[in-house]
Design an enzyme around this catalytic site. Sequence first.
Site, PDB file in Angstrom:
ATOM      1  N   HIS A 124      34.070  34.866  53.631  1.00  0.00           N
ATOM      2  CA  HIS A 124      34.486  33.619  53.007  1.00  0.00           C
ATOM      3  C   HIS A 124      35.929  33.269  53.353  1.00  0.00           C
ATOM      4  CE1 HIS A 124      33.094  30.644  50.129  1.00  0.00           C
ATOM      5  NE2 HIS A 124      34.345  30.517  49.762  1.00  0.00           N
ATOM      6  N   TYR A 163      36.442  34.593  57.891  1.00  0.00           N
ATOM      7  CA  TYR A 163      35.612  34.011  58.966  1.00  0.00           C
ATOM      8  C   TYR A 163      35.390  35.001  60.104  1.00  0.00           C
ATOM      9  CZ  TYR A 163      36.244  29.498  56.691  1.00  0.00           C
ATOM     10  OH  TYR A 163      36.229  28.477  55.791  1.00  0.00           O
ATOM     11  N   LYS A 222      36.345  17.462  53.486  1.00  0.00           N
ATOM     12  CA  LYS A 222      35.894  18.835  53.706  1.00  0.00           C
ATOM     13  C   LYS A 222      34.628  19.091  52.899  1.00  0.00           C
ATOM     14  CE  LYS A 222      37.892  23.481  53.900  1.00  0.00           C
ATOM     15  NZ  LYS A 222      39.046  24.309  53.548  1.00  0.00           N
ATOM     16  N   HIS A 249      28.656  26.400  47.600  1.00  0.00           N
ATOM     17  CA  HIS A 249      28.669  27.271  46.435  1.00  0.00           C
ATOM     18  C   HIS A 249      27.244  27.754  46.193  1.00  0.00           C
ATOM     19  CE1 HIS A 249      31.816  28.004  43.102  1.00  0.00           C
ATOM     20  NE2 HIS A 249      32.185  28.514  44.228  1.00  0.00           N
ATOM     21  N   ASP A 280      45.519  25.199  46.713  1.00  0.00           N
ATOM     22  CA  ASP A 280      44.603  25.446  45.596  1.00  0.00           C
ATOM     23  C   ASP A 280      44.237  26.921  45.538  1.00  0.00           C
ATOM     24  OD1 ASP A 280      43.204  24.769  48.146  1.00  0.00           O
ATOM     25  OD2 ASP A 280      41.493  25.498  46.996  1.00  0.00           O
ATOM     26  N   GLU A 310      38.967  34.658  39.932  1.00  0.00           N
ATOM     27  CA  GLU A 310      38.699  33.319  40.486  1.00  0.00           C
ATOM     28  C   GLU A 310      38.617  32.296  39.362  1.00  0.00           C
ATOM     29  OE1 GLU A 310      35.591  33.204  43.427  1.00  0.00           O
ATOM     30  OE2 GLU A 310      36.524  34.790  44.604  1.00  0.00           O
TER      31      GLU A 310
END
Lengths: 238, 777
Positions: free
Chosen positions: B73, B76, B116, B120, B305, B349
């Site tokens: 995630h 890559y 983008k 999920h 973020d 998270e």
Amino acid sequence: MKFGIVVFPGTWSDGDCHHATSTVLSQQAEFVWHGDRDISRFDAIILPGGFSYGDYLRCGAIARFSPIMESIIRFAERGGQVIGICNGFQILCEAGLLPGALMRNDHMEFRCSWINLRVEQPDSQFSHLTKKGQILHMPISHGEGNYQADPETIATLERTGRVLFRYCDERGGITREANPNGSANSIAGIVNERGNVLGMMPHPERACEALLGGEDGNVIFRSMFTPWRQPADVSQRK
Amino acid sequence: MKSPRQFLDILSFDPPVLTRPLFDPRTHPVPVTKQILDEIALSRAEYEAIVERLGREPKPLELGLFGALWSEHCGYKHTKPLLRLLPSKSPRLLVAPGAENAGVVDIGDGIAIVMKIESHNHPSAVEPHQGAATGVGGIVRDIFAMGARPIALLNSLRFGPPDEPRNRFLLHGVVGGISSYGNCIGVPDVGGEISFDRSYSGNPLVNAMCVGLIERDHSSGSTQGGTGPRIISARAKSPGDILLLVGADTGRDGIHGASGLASRAFGEQAEMRSAVQVGNPFLEKVLIEACLAAVKLPGVVGMQDLGAAGMTSACIEMAERSKMGLRLDVAKVPRREEGMTPYEVMLSESQERMVLAVTPGYEGPVIELFKKWDLDATAIGEFFTGTNVRIYDGPELLIETPIHILTEAPQYTFDAPKPKWLSDLQAFDPASVSLPEQTPAGILLGLLASPNIASKRSVFRTYDHQVQNNTVVVPGGDAAVLRLKGTGKGIALKVDCNGRLCFLDPSAGTAIAVAEACRNVSVTGAEPVALTDGLNFGNPERPDVQYQLTQSIKGMAEAANALGVPIISGNASLYNEARGQAIYPTPMIGALGVLEDVTKHATAGFKHEGDAVLLLGAASPWDSTAGLAGSEFLATFHSKVAGQPKIDLDLEKRVQQACRDAVKAGLVASAHDCSDGGLAVSVAESAIIGGVGVTVDDEVPARWDAALFGESQSRIILSAAPANIAGIREIAARVNVPLTIIGHVGGTRVRFGSSVDITLCEADDAWRNGFDRATSG
């Protein structure tokens, strides 16, 4: 006319109301923070749509405790124009400026779509540029727009001509199918006794340009800033 | 009287209760056990690489950071070398992809657009409502982190067949999550797609796309000039810059989300529930407003973020981009739970959090501004001249680690051969199927009512698609169209992918996904200017999936190059499989188009009685049997997924050009992409949407199945006033594209030769209600 557009945390129609009143209708418009108390510079107050305080607890239930609401109550008592749209309608009910409450839509889903409104009462500060029975095309966007009140209140609203708009089909028929949320008597918008506070679930600020699908919403804002003399029979209806 | 804030405190959210023991870094044995490596999703070889690069055993906290940063995630590791193949050049590009979180395209008039897609999938498989909701929240933060106002959401969803209760549960949970989160934050959800296939049973796909608008900065305090759009970088500017953590408190939710849920196959779903985050859309809405106001303050130099792997990836990647060291103190992080370890703080998270880099001395007004919005802003660290990250817990230095070792995940390249089973599937000749027993009309109605093709109105109407007063074309047609206030311009948006075609040929299928996304934008009259991709694939450790990944990205590159559109951002979700079976390779493609004059756009529905119906891109209305390869018809009525999908990218480019030119010239009354279900379905859709009948005159040939329902690419259904036909013909001839008059608009029936003659009402009922009938239990 100078519109004051109230911004609570979670409000999202503030920008749209600003766009409709200032860019489209060339009026003055200014955002006002919910923590402010001074609204004396405004001719009319808009409580826009959104999810004030996330609508946690109950729609509008927390926003009504914001400092600005005390000022808005006094503003309304002195006859100032107040329009509550969507979440703003819910806040007005929570604040006691309008009777009744907005419950969960009867089908339990959020609903965003264009609907038809029938003008029931053209003799008001908010609708005097319309005709009785005129059909206005406008979007709704809410999960809790099911207007309910005790039977006496509903009867009083109806008897005194305070139901301004009702959901209808494209020919003006009041049917169960054309009622998008289960509201009592298909009520979409009501005014207070004095007629200077309007609460409505549909979004007139979204129906402000032909490019976006229609401009029927403008007639409501225009009515607000176009001089109007209250007919004698209506002023005596109390 | 209580203040609103006190009410919110009373209503404060219960953190999810953890039932599953977490890897406890305080007691973990050295050398590390396989069980621990499994939990943080590192292989033994990767662990040994860490030891070698560090020159020592990693400390427990470091191991957690590596697990997150070397996850698929964040790192890559299976896709990075392939992604370099994708075109990223365009005169419109203001920021190249890779330099920041997403590329940025110039629209002119001082406006830029960023977009983008993010997946999920695994969280949504475990807890569909929160999984989908936080997917929306995450992608929206990606966008406003760049200083962009989020102006549109789209989503692309895949589920197993809706006749299975579990799949309906997932569908309704996901739609409910998108609706409740998106509606609350005041960003219109303007489009998307939903389809069903057995390959997604147990592993649904939930991809959310967000589009953001960056405006010219008018504020006098701006440090970056006042002429172009002001893009916010995800980096600090100078050593000494302070790192502010803003937004929600940090809890234990979502720990190991990136490494555990997103980056490996998962079997015991229920046990992973603690790895799913919980969203608070109200906080997100407030965070959007506060952050977009904060970046206008002097001294705010960067923003990022917190998404997958939380503080770990946000802070460390920010330091890496800034080419600086970073000192972090986890003791300063506001928590919503007691007793959290530094490991848990670094890997949480928890949603609705951002970090800002602020020039020292300027943090006061920034903190004040967040306070106005009832949000915490806390200095948790600072950048320094150096190359290491130093993580403290109060006075105690926990780790000091070279940033480049943490962020340089290993890269795996592969060259897997084409699997034999795939060659066999491709060799299938669709002409070998016999004509079905049903009538052509029955099949047309069946396809219109199939949940993949039928109108998704009952879903879209639960999404607010109008807020912000820009939506010109609402969901339900080809691409959504938004106007850009104050410019006269518009943008068209679409997300598209046919997984079945990608399964049958990953390269051609992905090229088709790119072509279709662009075609959907082109039929509105908009010129495609940027693409974003959301890669959804199975386990990349399997050769078949490696082949699919490699071929798919090659196909994407080929199509994007051929159509001249750059890919400005992307996201990879691998390990999508259930019961050992990989999903169809599903590279979702999001397309952005620009309309120079938004009033000159076309929509899908027929408009006027008497208009001619034209087919752009083919010389005959009737498709050949080759067009049945991978079609909805074969899958639905023959239960067959086989054949060789094809696309001629050169023809595709010219067809789209001709369509745009005809729309711009004001010659067409409607334009609609001819795709799923073939010509018959597309023509019927234009009739249904327009509320007027249609007649296609030519006699349908003997192979009516292929003729009506073949899905050959590069075809567009137009309607136009007879007086405009000559003009359209001229435009088509100029770019050498076939144009065929196939029928006329009018009446109340839908007719194809003498094969199909149904009422518009029947067609309308099938298309409008098919989805609800198929998906209500």
